[in-house]
Write an enzyme that holds these catalytic residues in place. Structure first.
Site, PDB file in Angstrom:
ATOM      1  N   HIS A   1       0.808  -1.232   0.000  1.00  0.00           N
ATOM      2  CA  HIS A   1       0.000   0.000   0.000  1.00  0.00           C
ATOM      3  C   HIS A   1       0.842   1.284   0.000  1.00  0.00           C
ATOM      4  O   HIS A   1       0.356   2.342  -0.382  1.00  0.00           O
ATOM      5  CB  HIS A   1      -0.953  -0.012   1.202  1.00  0.00           C
ATOM      6  CG  HIS A   1      -2.178   0.829   1.040  1.00  0.00           C
ATOM      7  ND1 HIS A   1      -2.220   1.963   0.247  1.00  0.00           N
ATOM      8  CD2 HIS A   1      -3.422   0.715   1.576  1.00  0.00           C
ATOM      9  CE1 HIS A   1      -3.433   2.495   0.309  1.00  0.00           C
ATOM     10  NE2 HIS A   1      -4.178   1.758   1.102  1.00  0.00           N
TER      11      HIS A   1
ATOM     12  N   ASP B   1     -10.729  -3.652 -18.016  1.00  0.00           N
ATOM     13  CA  ASP B   1     -11.090  -4.587 -19.093  1.00  0.00           C
ATOM     14  C   ASP B   1      -9.818  -5.118 -19.757  1.00  0.00           C
ATOM     15  O   ASP B   1      -9.057  -4.358 -20.355  1.00  0.00           O
ATOM     16  CB  ASP B   1     -11.966  -3.838 -20.118  1.00  0.00           C
ATOM     17  CG  ASP B   1     -12.399  -4.705 -21.296  1.00  0.00           C
ATOM     18  OD1 ASP B   1     -11.965  -5.874 -21.381  1.00  0.00           O
ATOM     19  OD2 ASP B   1     -13.155  -4.196 -22.144  1.00  0.00           O
TER      20      ASP B   1
END
EC number: 2.3.1.196
Length: 462
Positions: free
Chosen positions: A169, A384
């Site tokens: 992170h 995508d």
């Protein structure tokens, strides 16, 4: 309508994994050292965050292997995002920097003997067999000297696949991670350059010289855990809650007229903070906190550059006593949450960076704290790879972080009735989850929470 979804955790399947490998950038990249910002390297971000995306079989792409396509795309994307292929080192004053070694990110290829349909018609955390879909490769999970990304692509029996990822992170927040994932998707679909080029510029979020803490930061208060109230790790229950239009309007009935314009985030945060506090039964005079993650990209003048993929958020906090939170109407919590969110400005971010440098990069307060992060607009589900948008895209579980159980995400979700809403995974000890369910259910049914029996739990101190 029942907002509570039991997980399909009874689903059990086998995942066959290949040996983990490193994917290096497709072309040579600069060998250099890049410093993280003073927001990036705070203690509270030194952990791995899991994300998971599910994809259907797509007739146009059925003759392509998602593993091969995504592996190639990662290598090409790392040419632009080459710091992800490096390793973190720690310098003086616990300062983190990326040694851009080009070693690569960890990749696992896998196959599962299960179809997407078997996961059920409502995909949401907690996911069955998550540790098999995002395998913790031994020796890979450290913050220093370890791969900064671990990616597993698991083919499903139906021709669909699961893309799971674990991120250090300190490197990026949700917006930065989605930017990287989007770039991988674009390369997978044939682009030669990502549509948004990455920008490092971490120095924009560094402490001033000399540092001067100009704002109040109760989110970093040192609170002793005198009563042992950090949530125990055993006997934890994970559940997801769906808030669609009818649930949100039911909760809005408790909002006083002068706060009617509050956002859904502010409303849900106030409700969940209150229900959660009641369920954990703190002493009445003890301080309780809610930390709201606020994206600060637009708070800067000029705004942070398009393409910046570092951590650019703050943890503004609302603080009160357990008795005040639970014995006041919802409007009390709501005003605290709204005020906390409005605290974040450019000056506030600079003040946080200065505090990090002067106080040794502390962890945010976790004692009697609830942390919420809204990823409804982050765009995980839009990624995508050539098989269309994800059926589910977003955090793999609630309760992540150095202290499990403290954090919840607000995840965009469409239920089986076609209603768009928000799913919130909650992680609580079993005794507390029972109370939480009753409290939340009562509010959704329109019961006045102040006459609810559970409020007897928190009595004013004598």
């Amino acid at each position: 309508m029942d907002p509570i979804k039991q997980s399909s955790s009874e689903l059990v399947f086998t995942v066959r994994r290949h040996k983990a490998e490193l994917i290096a950038p497709a072309k040579p990249t600069p060998r250099e050292t890049k410093f993280l910002s003073d927001i990036d390297d705070q203690e509270g971000l030194r952990f791995q965050i899991p994300v998971i995306n599910f994809y259907r079989n797509d007739s146009h792409s059925s003759n392509h292997d998602p593993v091969k396509v995504i592996k190639k795309a990662i290598a090409e994307t790392l040419v632009f995002y080459y710091p992800f292929a490096g390793r973190l080192r720690e310098g003086n004053g616990r300062k983190l920097m990326v040694d851009c070694t080009g070693e690569g990110v960890m990749f696992v290829e896998a196959d599962a003997d299960v179809t997407l349909e078997e996961f059920g018609d409502e995909l949401q955390p907690p996911f069955p067999c998550l540790e098999e879909l995002l395998y913790d490769v031994p020796g890979s999970a450290g913050v220093l000297n370890c791969p900064l990304l671990l990616i597993q692509v698991t083919r499903l029996r139906c021709g669909g696949f699961i893309f799971a990822l674990r991120l250090n992170h300190t490197m990026s927040d949700a917006a930065g991670l989605v930017q990287f994932m989007t770039a991988v998707g674009e390369m997978a679909r044939g682009a030669s350059v990502p549509s948004t080029l990455p920008v490092w510029c971490r120095e924009l979020l560094n402490a001033r010289n000399p540092p001067q803490v100009t704002c109040t930061h109760h989110e970093y208060d040192e609170v002793p855990d005198t009563k042992g109230t950090i949530i125990p790790l055993d006997d934890m229950v994970h559940k997801s809650f769906f808030f669609g239009p009818s649930e949100v309007s039911a909760l809005r009935r408790f909002v006083p007229p002068h706060l009617r314009k509050c956002s859904t985030f502010e409303l849900l945060t106030s409700v969940l903070w209150r229900c959660r506090t009641i369920s954990l039964k703190p002493d009445s005079e003890e301080e309780v906190r809610v930390l709201c993650i606020v994206n600060a990209r637009s708070k800067f003048n000029p705004p942070l550059p398009n393409g910046f993929y570092g951590n650019a958020f703050a943890f503004p906090v609302a603080v009160t006593t357990a008795a005040k939170l639970c014995n006041n109407p919802l409007g009390y919590a709501l005003e605290l949450v709204k005020k906390a969110k409005s605290d974040v400005t450019e000056e506030y971010m600079k003040s946080v960076a200065d505090l990090m440098v002067t106080k040794g990069r502390p962890h945010f307060t976790v004692v009697r704290t609830y942390l919420v992060s809204d990823v409804t607009r982050a765009g995980f589900g839009e990624v995508d790879f050539g098989w269309g948008k994800a059926v589910y895209g977003g955090p793999a579980k609630g309760g992540v972080g150095a202290i499990p159980g403290v954090a919840s995400f607000y995840i965009p979700f469409r239920n089986k009735n076609g209603e768009n809403g928000i799913v919130v995974p909650i992680c609580l000890p079993a005794f507390a989850m029972e109370i939480f369910l009753k409290e939340l259910d009562g509010m959704l049914k329109g019961d006045d929470p102040l006459v609810s029996t559970n409020y007897a739990i928190i009595k004013p101190a004598l």
